[in-house]
Write a protein that holds these residues in place. Structure first.
Motif, PDB file in Angstrom:
ATOM      1  N   ARG A  67       0.842  -1.201   0.000  1.00  0.00           N
ATOM      2  CA  ARG A  67       0.000   0.000   0.000  1.00  0.00           C
ATOM      3  C   ARG A  67       0.880   1.254   0.000  1.00  0.00           C
ATOM      4  N   SER A  68       1.844   1.302  -0.881  1.00  0.00           N
ATOM      5  CA  SER A  68       2.798   2.418  -0.928  1.00  0.00           C
ATOM      6  C   SER A  68       2.191   3.624  -1.634  1.00  0.00           C
ATOM      7  N   VAL A  69       1.150   4.170  -1.025  1.00  0.00           N
ATOM      8  CA  VAL A  69       0.484   5.346  -1.573  1.00  0.00           C
ATOM      9  C   VAL A  69       0.955   6.590  -0.827  1.00  0.00           C
ATOM     10  N   HIS A  70       0.814   7.721  -1.479  1.00  0.00           N
ATOM     11  CA  HIS A  70       1.203   8.971  -0.827  1.00  0.00           C
ATOM     12  C   HIS A  70       0.097   9.432   0.119  1.00  0.00           C
ATOM     13  N   VAL A  71       0.507   9.912   1.267  1.00  0.00           N
ATOM     14  CA  VAL A  71      -0.400  10.445   2.279  1.00  0.00           C
ATOM     15  C   VAL A  71      -0.261  11.963   2.233  1.00  0.00           C
ATOM     16  N   LEU A  72      -1.365  12.665   2.288  1.00  0.00           N
ATOM     17  CA  LEU A  72      -1.310  14.125   2.273  1.00  0.00           C
ATOM     18  C   LEU A  72      -0.887  14.655   3.638  1.00  0.00           C
TER      19      LEU A  72
ATOM     20  N   PRO B 211       2.179   3.331   3.245  1.00  0.00           N
ATOM     21  CA  PRO B 211       1.771   4.707   2.946  1.00  0.00           C
ATOM     22  C   PRO B 211       2.759   5.705   3.544  1.00  0.00           C
ATOM     23  N   HIS B 212       2.999   6.793   2.791  1.00  0.00           N
ATOM     24  CA  HIS B 212       4.037   7.727   3.220  1.00  0.00           C
ATOM     25  C   HIS B 212       3.836   9.117   2.635  1.00  0.00           C
ATOM     26  N   LEU B 213       4.524  10.080   3.234  1.00  0.00           N
ATOM     27  CA  LEU B 213       4.577  11.423   2.666  1.00  0.00           C
ATOM     28  C   LEU B 213       5.594  11.408   1.526  1.00  0.00           C
ATOM     29  N   PRO B 214       5.257  12.025   0.403  1.00  0.00           N
ATOM     30  CA  PRO B 214       6.230  12.079  -0.684  1.00  0.00           C
ATOM     31  C   PRO B 214       7.320  13.099  -0.376  1.00  0.00           C
ATOM     32  N   SER B 215       8.546  12.742  -0.651  1.00  0.00           N
ATOM     33  CA  SER B 215       9.700  13.638  -0.523  1.00  0.00           C
ATOM     34  C   SER B 215       9.747  14.450   0.769  1.00  0.00           C
TER      35      SER B 215
END
Length: 159
Positions: free
Chosen positions: A36-41, A58-62
Motif C-alpha cells: 500500500r505504498s500510496v502517498h499520504v497528504l 503509505p508515506h509522505l512524498p519527498s
C-alpha cells in the motif's frame, strides 16, 4: 576426520558472521513489503502499518527533515525517508552520552530521532526500506554498519 571438523568449524564461524547481530543488537531482519505504498497528504490521519516502526507502506512524498531531530517523526514521514533511500535510527531512554554517540551517526542519508514507543526492550531501532535492526543496547559500530549497508537502498520516487 580433522578436515571435516575444520570445515564444519569454518562454516559455523562464517554463518555467525552474517546478519546475526551483535552483542548490543539483534539480527538485521528483512520485512515483508507493504504494497500500500500510496502517498499520504500532509495533515491526513496516519494509516495503520504492518510493522512497528514501519519499513514500507503509505508515506509522505519527498519529506524533508533535519538529520538530527529532537521530536519523534510521524510514521508517514518515516516511510517517506526510507522510500528515498534514507536510514532512520530511532532511540528511546538513552543517557545524554548514548544519545550523543547515536546522533553522531546522522548525515549523508541517515536521520536520528527520538521515538515515543519502540518495541519492548529496544533502546535503538534502525530502519531502512523493508529492513530493520533492533538494539536493546547502544552499539554504535553495528548501527554504523547498518547505515552504511542500507543507505540509498529505497525504491526511489515512484510517483
Amino acid at each position: 576426520m580433522r578436515a571435516i571438523l575444520a570445515a564444519l568449524l569454518v562454516t559455523a564461524t562464517l554463518a555467525a558472521c552474517g546478519d546475526a547481530g551483535s552483542a548490543g543488537c539483534g539480527p538485521v531482519r528483512r520485512e515483508e513489503l507493504d504494497t500500500r505504498s500510496v502517498h499520504v497528504l500532509p495533515g491526513a490521519e496516519a494509516p495503520e502499518y504492518r510493522t512497528d516502526p514501519p519499513t514500507s507502506g503509505p508515506h509522505l512524498p519527498s519529506p524533508s527533515t533535519e538529520h538530527v531531530r529532537t521530536e519523534p517523526l510521524a510514521p508517514p514521514v518515516q516511510v517517506g525517508l526510507l522510500e528515498e533511500g534514507g536510514v532512520l535510527i530511532q532511540h528511546s531512554g538513552l543517557t545524554e552520552g548514548q544519545r550523543a554517540s547515536v546522533e553522531a551517526l546522522a548525515g549523508d542519508g541517515v536521520t536520528v530521532a527520538p521515538a515515543d514507543d519502540l518495541p519492548e526492550d529496544a533502546a535503538v531501532v534502525a530502519t531502512a526500506w523493508v529492513t530493520k535492526q533492533v538494539c536493546p543496547e547502544v552499539d554504535v559500530a553495528t548501527l554504523e554498519r547498518f547505515a552504511r549497508d542500507h543507505v540509498d537502498g529505497g525504491p526511489g520516487d515512484h510517483g
